[in-house]
Design an enzyme around this catalytic site. Structure first.
Site, mmCIF file in Angstrom:
data_model
loop_
_atom_site.group_PDB
_atom_site.id
_atom_site.type_symbol
_atom_site.label_atom_id
_atom_site.label_comp_id
_atom_site.label_asym_id
_atom_site.label_seq_id
_atom_site.Cartn_x
_atom_site.Cartn_y
_atom_site.Cartn_z
ATOM 1 N N ASN A 190 -4.672 1.930 -1.947
ATOM 2 C CA ASN A 190 -5.350 0.570 -2.095
ATOM 3 C C ASN A 190 -6.060 0.555 -3.488
ATOM 4 O O ASN A 190 -6.364 -0.538 -3.642
ATOM 5 C CB ASN A 190 -6.076 0.182 -0.960
ATOM 6 C CG ASN A 190 -7.487 0.943 -1.033
ATOM 7 O OD1 ASN A 190 -7.707 1.695 -1.628
ATOM 8 N ND2 ASN A 190 -8.383 0.129 -0.395
ATOM 9 N N LYS A 208 0.859 -1.226 0.098
ATOM 10 C CA LYS A 208 -0.159 0.059 -0.115
ATOM 11 C C LYS A 208 0.781 1.302 -0.064
ATOM 12 O O LYS A 208 0.292 2.393 -0.579
ATOM 13 C CB LYS A 208 -0.806 0.161 1.132
ATOM 14 C CG LYS A 208 -2.212 -0.865 1.040
ATOM 15 C CD LYS A 208 -3.221 -0.993 2.044
ATOM 16 C CE LYS A 208 -4.301 -1.711 2.177
ATOM 17 N NZ LYS A 208 -5.136 -1.542 3.222
HETATM 18 P P1 NDP Z 1 -2.253 -2.832 11.538
HETATM 19 O O1 NDP Z 1 -1.438 -4.214 11.960
HETATM 20 O O2 NDP Z 1 -1.889 -1.651 10.611
HETATM 21 O O3 NDP Z 1 -2.883 -2.107 12.924
HETATM 22 C C1 NDP Z 1 -3.376 -2.893 13.901
HETATM 23 C C2 NDP Z 1 -4.102 -1.859 15.057
HETATM 24 O O4 NDP Z 1 -4.580 -2.963 16.046
HETATM 25 C C3 NDP Z 1 -2.914 -1.274 15.811
HETATM 26 O O5 NDP Z 1 -3.565 0.055 16.192
HETATM 27 C C4 NDP Z 1 -2.624 -2.478 17.031
HETATM 28 O O6 NDP Z 1 -2.284 -1.541 18.093
HETATM 29 C C5 NDP Z 1 -4.076 -2.728 17.402
HETATM 30 N N1 NDP Z 1 -3.878 -3.976 17.930
HETATM 31 C C6 NDP Z 1 -3.832 -5.359 17.269
HETATM 32 N N2 NDP Z 1 -3.830 -6.132 18.559
HETATM 33 C C7 NDP Z 1 -4.254 -5.536 19.609
HETATM 34 C C8 NDP Z 1 -4.191 -5.873 20.908
HETATM 35 N N3 NDP Z 1 -4.164 -7.250 21.399
HETATM 36 N N4 NDP Z 1 -4.702 -4.945 22.015
HETATM 37 C C9 NDP Z 1 -4.781 -3.629 21.629
HETATM 38 N N5 NDP Z 1 -4.515 -3.048 20.261
HETATM 39 C C10 NDP Z 1 -4.333 -4.235 19.346
HETATM 40 O O7 NDP Z 1 -3.633 -3.174 10.812
HETATM 41 P P2 NDP Z 1 -4.641 -2.794 9.684
HETATM 42 O O8 NDP Z 1 -4.946 -1.116 10.348
HETATM 43 O O9 NDP Z 1 -4.299 -2.772 8.374
HETATM 44 O O10 NDP Z 1 -5.773 -3.400 9.928
HETATM 45 C C11 NDP Z 1 -6.742 -3.457 11.204
HETATM 46 C C12 NDP Z 1 -7.910 -4.397 10.946
HETATM 47 O O11 NDP Z 1 -8.816 -3.678 10.178
HETATM 48 C C13 NDP Z 1 -7.922 -5.803 10.599
HETATM 49 O O12 NDP Z 1 -8.351 -6.486 11.228
HETATM 50 C C14 NDP Z 1 -8.337 -5.641 9.096
HETATM 51 O O13 NDP Z 1 -9.001 -6.685 8.739
HETATM 52 C C15 NDP Z 1 -9.173 -4.554 9.175
HETATM 53 N N6 NDP Z 1 -9.693 -3.912 7.878
HETATM 54 C C16 NDP Z 1 -10.829 -3.926 7.382
HETATM 55 C C17 NDP Z 1 -11.050 -3.468 6.353
HETATM 56 C C18 NDP Z 1 -12.848 -3.661 5.707
HETATM 57 O O14 NDP Z 1 -12.868 -3.240 4.600
HETATM 58 N N7 NDP Z 1 -13.272 -4.158 6.470
HETATM 59 C C19 NDP Z 1 -10.101 -2.831 5.462
HETATM 60 C C20 NDP Z 1 -8.894 -2.641 6.046
HETATM 61 C C21 NDP Z 1 -8.560 -3.303 7.200
HETATM 62 P P3 NDP Z 1 -0.633 -1.064 18.209
HETATM 63 O O15 NDP Z 1 -0.422 -0.033 17.272
HETATM 64 O O16 NDP Z 1 -0.292 -0.810 19.528
HETATM 65 O O17 NDP Z 1 0.252 -2.345 17.603
#
Ligand code: NDP
Length: 283
Positions: A92, A71
Site C-alpha cells: 500500500n 494493492k
Molecule cells: P476485505 O473485504 O478484504 O475483508 C472483510 C473482512 O470482514 C472479511 O474477513 C469478511 O469475512 C469480514 N466480514 C465482512 N462482513 C462480515 C459480516 N457481516 N460478518 C462476518 N464477517 C464479515 O476488507 P479489508 O480487509 O480490506 O478491510 C476490512 C476493514 O478494515 C474495512 O472496514 C476497512 O475500512 C478497515 N481498514 C482500516 C484501515 C485503517 O487504517 N484504519 C486500513 C485498512 C482497512 P469473509 O472472509 O467471511 O467475507
C-alpha cells in the site's frame, strides 16, 4: 528571496479515490513541518495502473500509496518488496530509493501495531483476530513480526481464515490457528489483545458490531478496532464498559501516514497534527 517551484510529489492511486481522506492528513503534515511537498489523490482504473506507475517514475515521484483495487496488482510494476509486504503479498506504500528503484511496503499492519503500542506492548501476548481480509492479513503478519506468541484467527468464511492462520504458521515465528465464527464468540482466558479487522461497524453501518460474547471481555484485555469511521465503534464502547483499554482505527490510519512520510521524507511527522486533520473532516 529564492524560490523553488519544483515540489517533490507523492500521492495515491485507487478507484474509487474520492472518499479517501489520506490527502488531507498528509498535506496537513507537510504544511505543519514546512515541507514544500505535495500529495496528489488520483483515481486510476485497473487497466491504467501500469501507465500510472510509469508516469510516477517518469515524473520522479518520491513515492505513492496504493489502495483498492491495486494493492496486489501493483507488485508487477515494482522493483522489489519490503519484508512484510513480501509475506503479506500486498503493497500500500511505494517508496522511491536513491537509485530510482521503486520498493513496495505495506503500512496497514505497521500502522496498526504502532497505534496498539501506545496502549500495550504486543510481544509475548496471545491475540484473537476477527477477520481474514486484506487488513486482517497485514495486521496478523505485523503482530507476528512484533513478537506476539499466538494468533487465533476467527472468520466467517473458513478458507480465508485458514489461509491467514497458515500464513502466520509458515512464514513467521508466531503460532496460529483458525476457529469458526458461528455464534457469539467467547474470548478465551489468557488472551491479551482482541482485534476487529472485519468491516463490521464501518460507516454508514455504525450500529453493527462483531458477534462477540461481551461477558468474556475482561479488564486485562486490550481491544483494538480497525474501523476508522467512526473512531469510537460499538465494539470499543462495549469494551470500555467492561473496563478494557482500547485502540481505535483512526490511530491505525494516522500511524500509517506517519510511517509513509518517514519512508518518503525521512521526517518523524507529528501524529497529533495528522489525527486533528482527520477529526476536522468530521471523522
Ligand atoms: P476485505 O473485504 O478484504 O475483508 C472483510 C473482512 O470482514 C472479511 O474477513 C469478511 O469475512 C469480514 N466480514 C465482512 N462482513 C462480515 C459480516 N457481516 N460478518 C462476518 N464477517 C464479515 O476488507 P479489508 O480487509 O480490506 O478491510 C476490512 C476493514 O478494515 C474495512 O472496514 C476497512 O475500512 C478497515 N481498514 C482500516 C484501515 C485503517 O487504517 N484504519 C486500513 C485498512 C482497512 P469473509 O472472509 O467471511 O467475507
Amino acid at each position: 528571496m529564492p524560490h523553488d517551484f519544483l515540489q517533490p510529489l507523492t500521492g495515491s492511486f485507487a478507484m474509487p479515490a474520492g472518499e479517501n481522506p489520506t490527502v488531507a492528513m498528509i498535506e496537513a503534515a507537510f504544511r505543519h513541518h514546512g515541507l514544500n511537498w505535495r500529495y496528489i489523490n488520483c483515481e486510476v482504473a485497473p487497466e491504467d495502473l501500469g501507465d500510472a506507475v510509469r508516469g510516477a517514475r517518469a515524473m520522479g515521484w518520491r513515492g505513492f500509496n496504493c489502495s483498492i483495487p491495486h494493492k496486489v496488482a501493483v507488485i508487477d510494476h515494482l522493483d522489489g518488496l519490503g519484508e512484510s509486504a513480501a509475506i503479506i503479498g500486498a503493497v500500500n506504500t511505494v517508496v522511491r530509493q536513491d537509485d530510482g528503484r521503486l520498493i513496495g511496503e505495506n503500512t496497514d499492519g505497521k500502522g496498526f501495531v504502532r497505534a496498539l503500542s501506545e496502549v500495550t506492548a504486543p510481544a509475548g501476548q496471545r491475540v484473537v483476530l476477527f477477520g481474514a481480509g486484506g487488513a486482517a492479513r497485514a495486521v496478523a503478519v505485523e503482530l507476528a513480526l512484533a513478537g506476539v506468541s499466538h494468533i487465533t484467527v476467527v472468520n466467517r468464511s473458513r478458507d480465508r481464515g485458514e489461509a491467514v492462520a497458515g500464513l502466520i504458521e509458515e512464514r513467521t515465528p508466531a503460532r496460529a490457528d483458525y476457529r469458526p465464527w458461528d455464534g457469539p464468540f467467547s474470548i478465551p482466558e489468557g488472551t491479551g489483545i482482541v482485534v476487529n479487522a472485519t468491516s463490521i461497524g464501518l460507516y454508514p453501518h455504525v450500529e453493527a458490531t462483531p458477534d462477540i460474547d461481551h461477558d468474556s471481555l475482561t479488564p486485562e484485555m486490550v481491544v483494538a478496532d480497525g474501523i476508522h469511521n467512526p473512531p469510537l465503534t460499538r465494539l470499543l464502547q462495549a469494551a470500555q464498559a467492561r473496563g478494557c483499554r482500547t485502540a481505535d482505527g483512526l490511530g491505525m490510519l494516522v500511524w500509517q501516514g506517519v510511517i509513509g512520510l518517514k519512508y518518503w521524507t525521512g521526517l518523524d511527522a507529528d501524529a497529533g497534527v495528522m489525527r486533528k486533520a482527520l477529526l476536522d473532516l468530521g471523522l
